[in-house]
Design a protein around this motif. Sequence first.
Motif, PDB file in Angstrom:
ATOM      1  N   PRO A 285     -12.750  -0.907  19.819  1.00  0.00           N
ATOM      2  CA  PRO A 285     -11.710  -0.145  20.529  1.00  0.00           C
ATOM      3  C   PRO A 285     -10.430   0.023  19.708  1.00  0.00           C
ATOM      4  O   PRO A 285      -9.830   1.103  19.699  1.00  0.00           O
ATOM      5  N   ALA A 286     -10.033  -1.044  19.009  1.00  0.00           N
ATOM      6  CA  ALA A 286      -8.844  -0.927  18.164  1.00  0.00           C
ATOM      7  C   ALA A 286      -9.103   0.017  16.999  1.00  0.00           C
ATOM      8  O   ALA A 286      -8.195   0.731  16.553  1.00  0.00           O
ATOM      9  N   LEU A 287     -10.326   0.019  16.501  1.00  0.00           N
ATOM     10  CA  LEU A 287     -10.672   0.933  15.410  1.00  0.00           C
ATOM     11  C   LEU A 287     -10.542   2.385  15.850  1.00  0.00           C
ATOM     12  O   LEU A 287     -10.048   3.237  15.112  1.00  0.00           O
ATOM     13  N   ILE A 288     -10.986   2.659  17.089  1.00  0.00           N
ATOM     14  CA  ILE A 288     -10.869   4.021  17.613  1.00  0.00           C
ATOM     15  C   ILE A 288      -9.400   4.383  17.813  1.00  0.00           C
ATOM     16  O   ILE A 288      -8.971   5.497  17.480  1.00  0.00           O
ATOM     17  N   ARG A 289      -8.621   3.437  18.334  1.00  0.00           N
ATOM     18  CA  ARG A 289      -7.186   3.716  18.510  1.00  0.00           C
ATOM     19  C   ARG A 289      -6.496   3.953  17.182  1.00  0.00           C
ATOM     20  O   ARG A 289      -5.529   4.706  17.097  1.00  0.00           O
ATOM     21  N   ALA A 290      -6.974   3.290  16.131  1.00  0.00           N
ATOM     22  CA  ALA A 290      -6.359   3.457  14.814  1.00  0.00           C
ATOM     23  C   ALA A 290      -6.535   4.865  14.270  1.00  0.00           C
ATOM     24  O   ALA A 290      -5.785   5.296  13.400  1.00  0.00           O
ATOM     25  N   GLY A 291      -7.519   5.578  14.794  1.00  0.00           N
ATOM     26  CA  GLY A 291      -7.724   6.953  14.332  1.00  0.00           C
ATOM     27  C   GLY A 291      -6.693   7.932  14.827  1.00  0.00           C
ATOM     28  O   GLY A 291      -6.615   9.054  14.328  1.00  0.00           O
ATOM     29  N   GLY A 292      -5.914   7.544  15.830  1.00  0.00           N
ATOM     30  CA  GLY A 292      -4.886   8.431  16.343  1.00  0.00           C
ATOM     31  C   GLY A 292      -5.468   9.635  17.055  1.00  0.00           C
ATOM     32  O   GLY A 292      -6.599   9.627  17.552  1.00  0.00           O
ATOM     33  N   ILE A 293      -4.694  10.698  17.106  1.00  0.00           N
ATOM     34  CA  ILE A 293      -5.112  11.906  17.815  1.00  0.00           C
ATOM     35  C   ILE A 293      -6.348  12.521  17.171  1.00  0.00           C
ATOM     36  O   ILE A 293      -7.289  12.963  17.857  1.00  0.00           O
ATOM     37  N   ILE A 294      -6.384  12.556  15.854  1.00  0.00           N
ATOM     38  CA  ILE A 294      -7.550  13.112  15.167  1.00  0.00           C
ATOM     39  C   ILE A 294      -8.795  12.288  15.486  1.00  0.00           C
ATOM     40  O   ILE A 294      -9.894  12.822  15.689  1.00  0.00           O
ATOM     41  N   GLY A 295      -8.621  10.979  15.578  1.00  0.00           N
ATOM     42  CA  GLY A 295      -9.741  10.126  15.940  1.00  0.00           C
ATOM     43  C   GLY A 295     -10.266  10.430  17.329  1.00  0.00           C
ATOM     44  O   GLY A 295     -11.488  10.457  17.555  1.00  0.00           O
ATOM     45  N   TRP A 296      -9.370  10.680  18.272  1.00  0.00           N
ATOM     46  CA  TRP A 296      -9.814  11.007  19.632  1.00  0.00           C
ATOM     47  C   TRP A 296     -10.502  12.364  19.674  1.00  0.00           C
ATOM     48  O   TRP A 296     -11.424  12.578  20.478  1.00  0.00           O
ATOM     49  N   ILE A 297     -10.073  13.291  18.846  1.00  0.00           N
ATOM     50  CA  ILE A 297     -10.782  14.581  18.767  1.00  0.00           C
ATOM     51  C   ILE A 297     -12.208  14.370  18.275  1.00  0.00           C
ATOM     52  O   ILE A 297     -13.167  14.970  18.795  1.00  0.00           O
ATOM     53  N   ILE A 298     -12.367  13.504  17.283  1.00  0.00           N
ATOM     54  CA  ILE A 298     -13.713  13.210  16.772  1.00  0.00           C
ATOM     55  C   ILE A 298     -14.550  12.517  17.845  1.00  0.00           C
ATOM     56  O   ILE A 298     -15.756  12.786  17.975  1.00  0.00           O
ATOM     57  N   VAL A 299     -13.921  11.647  18.629  1.00  0.00           N
ATOM     58  CA  VAL A 299     -14.648  11.014  19.742  1.00  0.00           C
ATOM     59  C   VAL A 299     -15.115  12.069  20.738  1.00  0.00           C
ATOM     60  O   VAL A 299     -16.245  12.010  21.254  1.00  0.00           O
ATOM     61  N   GLY A 300     -14.265  13.057  21.016  1.00  0.00           N
ATOM     62  CA  GLY A 300     -14.684  14.150  21.897  1.00  0.00           C
ATOM     63  C   GLY A 300     -15.869  14.918  21.338  1.00  0.00           C
ATOM     64  O   GLY A 300     -16.786  15.302  22.080  1.00  0.00           O
ATOM     65  N   LEU A 301     -15.871  15.141  20.027  1.00  0.00           N
ATOM     66  CA  LEU A 301     -17.011  15.811  19.403  1.00  0.00           C
ATOM     67  C   LEU A 301     -18.284  14.972  19.524  1.00  0.00           C
ATOM     68  O   LEU A 301     -19.382  15.513  19.711  1.00  0.00           O
ATOM     69  N   SER A 302     -18.125  13.651  19.446  1.00  0.00           N
ATOM     70  CA  SER A 302     -19.312  12.796  19.573  1.00  0.00           C
ATOM     71  C   SER A 302     -19.899  12.872  20.980  1.00  0.00           C
ATOM     72  O   SER A 302     -21.122  12.871  21.159  1.00  0.00           O
ATOM     73  N   VAL A 303     -19.036  12.947  21.990  1.00  0.00           N
ATOM     74  CA  VAL A 303     -19.528  13.088  23.370  1.00  0.00           C
ATOM     75  C   VAL A 303     -20.269  14.414  23.547  1.00  0.00           C
ATOM     76  O   VAL A 303     -21.346  14.478  24.160  1.00  0.00           O
ATOM     77  N   ALA A 304     -19.693  15.485  22.995  1.00  0.00           N
ATOM     78  CA  ALA A 304     -20.364  16.785  23.067  1.00  0.00           C
ATOM     79  C   ALA A 304     -21.698  16.759  22.333  1.00  0.00           C
ATOM     80  O   ALA A 304     -22.683  17.347  22.789  1.00  0.00           O
ATOM     81  N   MET A 305     -21.747  16.062  21.202  1.00  0.00           N
ATOM     82  CA  MET A 305     -22.999  15.966  20.440  1.00  0.00           C
ATOM     83  C   MET A 305     -24.083  15.273  21.250  1.00  0.00           C
ATOM     84  O   MET A 305     -25.232  15.744  21.319  1.00  0.00           O
ATOM     85  N   VAL A 306     -23.749  14.173  21.893  1.00  0.00           N
ATOM     86  CA  VAL A 306     -24.741  13.444  22.700  1.00  0.00           C
ATOM     87  C   VAL A 306     -25.231  14.307  23.854  1.00  0.00           C
ATOM     88  O   VAL A 306     -26.439  14.357  24.155  1.00  0.00           O
ATOM     89  N   ALA A 307     -24.309  15.016  24.513  1.00  0.00           N
ATOM     90  CA  ALA A 307     -24.705  15.882  25.624  1.00  0.00           C
ATOM     91  C   ALA A 307     -25.640  16.994  25.154  1.00  0.00           C
ATOM     92  O   ALA A 307     -26.636  17.309  25.819  1.00  0.00           O
ATOM     93  N   LEU A 308     -25.345  17.585  23.999  1.00  0.00           N
ATOM     94  CA  LEU A 308     -26.196  18.652  23.472  1.00  0.00           C
ATOM     95  C   LEU A 308     -27.581  18.127  23.102  1.00  0.00           C
ATOM     96  O   LEU A 308     -28.599  18.780  23.373  1.00  0.00           O
ATOM     97  N   ILE A 309     -27.632  16.961  22.497  1.00  0.00           N
ATOM     98  CA  ILE A 309     -28.932  16.396  22.113  1.00  0.00           C
ATOM     99  C   ILE A 309     -29.789  16.128  23.345  1.00  0.00           C
ATOM    100  O   ILE A 309     -30.994  16.447  23.371  1.00  0.00           O
ATOM    101  N   LEU A 310     -29.200  15.571  24.389  1.00  0.00           N
ATOM    102  CA  LEU A 310     -29.953  15.299  25.604  1.00  0.00           C
ATOM    103  C   LEU A 310     -30.451  16.591  26.250  1.00  0.00           C
ATOM    104  O   LEU A 310     -31.598  16.671  26.721  1.00  0.00           O
ATOM    105  N   GLU A 311     -29.598  17.611  26.268  1.00  0.00           N
ATOM    106  CA  GLU A 311     -30.008  18.885  26.851  1.00  0.00           C
ATOM    107  C   GLU A 311     -31.142  19.522  26.059  1.00  0.00           C
ATOM    108  O   GLU A 311     -32.106  20.057  26.625  1.00  0.00           O
ATOM    109  N   HIS A 312     -31.054  19.465  24.729  1.00  0.00           N
ATOM    110  CA  HIS A 312     -32.102  20.057  23.898  1.00  0.00           C
ATOM    111  C   HIS A 312     -33.418  19.307  24.029  1.00  0.00           C
ATOM    112  O   HIS A 312     -34.495  19.912  23.963  1.00  0.00           O
TER     113      HIS A 312
END
Length: 273
Positions: free
Chosen positions: A38-65
């Motif tokens: 969790p601290a590692l994710i917080r260390a990424g700052g705003i850009i890190g949270w954007i990447i986390v959002g992309l990871s959530v979208a990636m998982v959702a797309l993989i499950l749908e496909h």
Amino acid sequence: MPRLGRAVGIALAQVLLVTASASAQDASFFQDGQVDVPALIRAGGIIGWIIVGLSVAMVALILEHLMSIRRGSLMPRRQAEELHQLIANNQYNEAETLCRQRHSFLGFVVGAGLQETGLGYTAVEKGMEDAAQEQAARLYRKIEYLSVIGTLAPMLGLMGTVWGMIQAFGEFAEAAVPQPADFAPAISQALVTTLMGLAVAVPALAAFAIFRNRIDEFVAETSLVAEHIIKPLKRSIVEKRKGRPAATGTAPTAAAGSRPSVPTVAMEREPRR
């Protein structure tokens, strides 16, 4: 106006990056020699949270496909058998209705061919070929988002790392007596976003390649099954041209009531892993 827009954009980017850098420098993601995720994710700052959002979208797309790009969804066995039986009995209107009622790759391809029955079998084949290409293009566009995520994630990670390195070198230059030990934490925090970007890009690109190969395989199999289903129509058209009435109920079955034959290459073969 264009200059004002660029100035506003640059100012917003600077605010976001400064905030991200401050968040990264305030975070400490090492506890007793262990990495605190969790601290590692917080260390990424705003850009890190954007990447986390992309990871959530990636998982959702993989499950749908995984649910939509499979043999049972693209070419249902029951639908293939029913279409083969109807076309073998010259029930073309009923077969076309079945294609419209049950949406699938196979139904779309066979239905497109049945719409061209009045123009000859060459037109039927051309209609099926065009329909297969259209559906394949839709599937490719569907999985293209995984490729976009796999491309954007490391770029965002690199941007966060570059900005973090700039901040770290700036602090190092301003220090009265800079020590390498003081410089190491800032460098490690700057590399967090690169790690996060790569952690998203690798599975996204791998999933994109897997689904692309599955689409190639299923498109070929669906075309083969559709060609087999439509064969009685070709026989009927040939007989009509010769002036003979088309035979009814000529499905290649062993006995009455038995299921029509469907090519086992697509229906019985286990999916490749």
